[in-house]
Write an enzyme that holds these catalytic residues in place. Sequence first.
Site, PDB file in Angstrom:
ATOM      1  CG  HIS A  55      -1.974  -1.077   1.165  1.00 15.18           C
ATOM      2  ND1 HIS A  55      -3.311  -0.825   1.204  1.00 15.18           N
ATOM      3  CD2 HIS A  55      -1.854  -2.421   1.048  1.00 15.18           C
ATOM      4  CE1 HIS A  55      -3.991  -1.969   1.130  1.00 15.18           C
ATOM      5  NE2 HIS A  55      -3.112  -2.956   1.041  1.00 15.18           N
ATOM      6  CG  ASP A 159      -4.911   1.803   2.632  1.00 11.31           C
ATOM      7  OD1 ASP A 159      -3.893   1.684   1.938  1.00 11.31           O
ATOM      8  OD2 ASP A 159      -5.742   0.890   2.813  1.00 11.31           O
TER       9      ASP A 159
END
Length: 521
Positions: A55, A159
């Site tokens: 990520h 995120d």
Amino acid sequence: MKTFLYILHFPLLFFLTHFSSATFLLHFFNLLGSKMCSEGSELHMFLFPLMARGHMIPIVDMAKLLSSRGIKITIVTTPLNSISISNSIHASQSISASKIHLLILKFPSVEVGLPDGCETSDSIITSALFPKFISALNLLQTPFEEAVMKYRPHCIVADMFFPWASDVAAKLGIPRLNFHGTGFFSFCAMEFMKIHQPYNHVSSDTEPFLIPCLPGEITFTKMKLPEFMRENVKNDLSEFVDKALESELKSYGVIINSFYELEAEYADCYRNVLGRKAWHIGPLSLCNKETEEKAQRGNESTIDEHECLKWLDAKKPNSVVYVCFGSMTKFNSDQLKEIASGLEASEKNFIWVVRKVKREEEEEEEEDQDWSLEEFEQRMEGKGMIIRGWAPQVLILDHPAVGGFITHCGWNSTLEGVAAGVPMVTWPVSAEQFYNEKLVTEVLKVGVAVGVEKWVRIVGDFIGKGAVEKAIRRVMEGEEAEEMRNRAKELGEMSRKAVAENGSSCSDLDALIKELKSLAF
Ligand code: UDP
């Protein structure tokens, strides 16, 4: 909990993390912090990636891309993660460094009972640590909110695993964009699976069923779903995922690391059928142009990149298989032995990134005492290179000698394989990787499945050496391989066009920036 927070200018961070004490850092960056408020007509974005390499890597690429468009970027992260992020940014010559800042929040590992220094998902080596990791992520809400209120960015890209970031953004009246780090295909598949639950209408874990509403008549089995779906139970992981999926509905829109031509039908489905507002701006990895920035991406390579390139330079085009299972997957000794035997039997050159389960991490399996990686490595000298730790993946994939990629189908790896124009052997393990496998093998037709049947949370399902050898030969030899290679090269070409001027990703990025500016000013 004592929360400390500091914001910094990355070249200084680089200098200080390497040469100074943490105390000095704190004082110094508090000073800098006062200059960081969003003033004037410059768009200022907060990027807040999950503390997981898969990520953080695309978010850092996104930061470079956005900063190259004149946007001020603040990446919010934690102390240990800030080091690799800062190194990645520092390695990039092509970006406007002064536009990327780091804001560091203390990661509350000790507060939730995690070992000190356990700040990244790849250090969550047993299932027991996972709920603690989630608790630590949730404790970041307050310091994150304080930082947002203090520095008042115009927009937050957070995120999906920080579902509360939408509430924080709402308090300041700014848009929160979601980043889930995967493509259109898998997200559509996941959503339709969740809505229609077709797996509840089959009589066994192996009976195939169609994923309803998903274009392309894609079949799946229950076995390839996470255990919480297979068994219809609620647990730490199911709640974590559910909250993340729901948070997308509260966000202003989604930034997708993909390009339209790769999955056009699914991009349309995502927007028109699922009704999501999305901008595709990838492949983000293509913003890394120089050797140094490719080598430093995500983590420091455990091999000298020049040595690795020299080794590849000596090999014929398309003759090397690159084997890597991302940043999290580890295998036990039995599985490593089968991979080794399969590679040897295939008679191909290879680069193999090995991450082995340590004894204390093994939950079930016993180690095989009759086999040693070191002995295999010596026997394969010249033909195979083993990298223990972190490989400069994009650099390797982009080398003309690489002709095949054995991948766990993490989305970044999948897209990097596509961008490099390399056919793949798909070896999914967990997360949404089984959907990505379907995209690669059945929709794009640029890879073959090694034959993994079961979703497993930490240590992968077992695959024998025969299956490894067969899959390698299928992507490296003969007519079928040739056809896959041609399609893969075409896709690689398309990906480059997408990020070039007037390309689909470049245009979507323009549209995103325009919209954010219109909201901000
Ligand atoms: N990666 C790398 N070197 C390694 C292992 C991984 O550069 O030795 C990078 C890879 O290029 C990709 C990311 O780490 O960008 C892994 O992300 P992915 O989504 O493929 O898998 P995850 O690690 O999240 O399972």
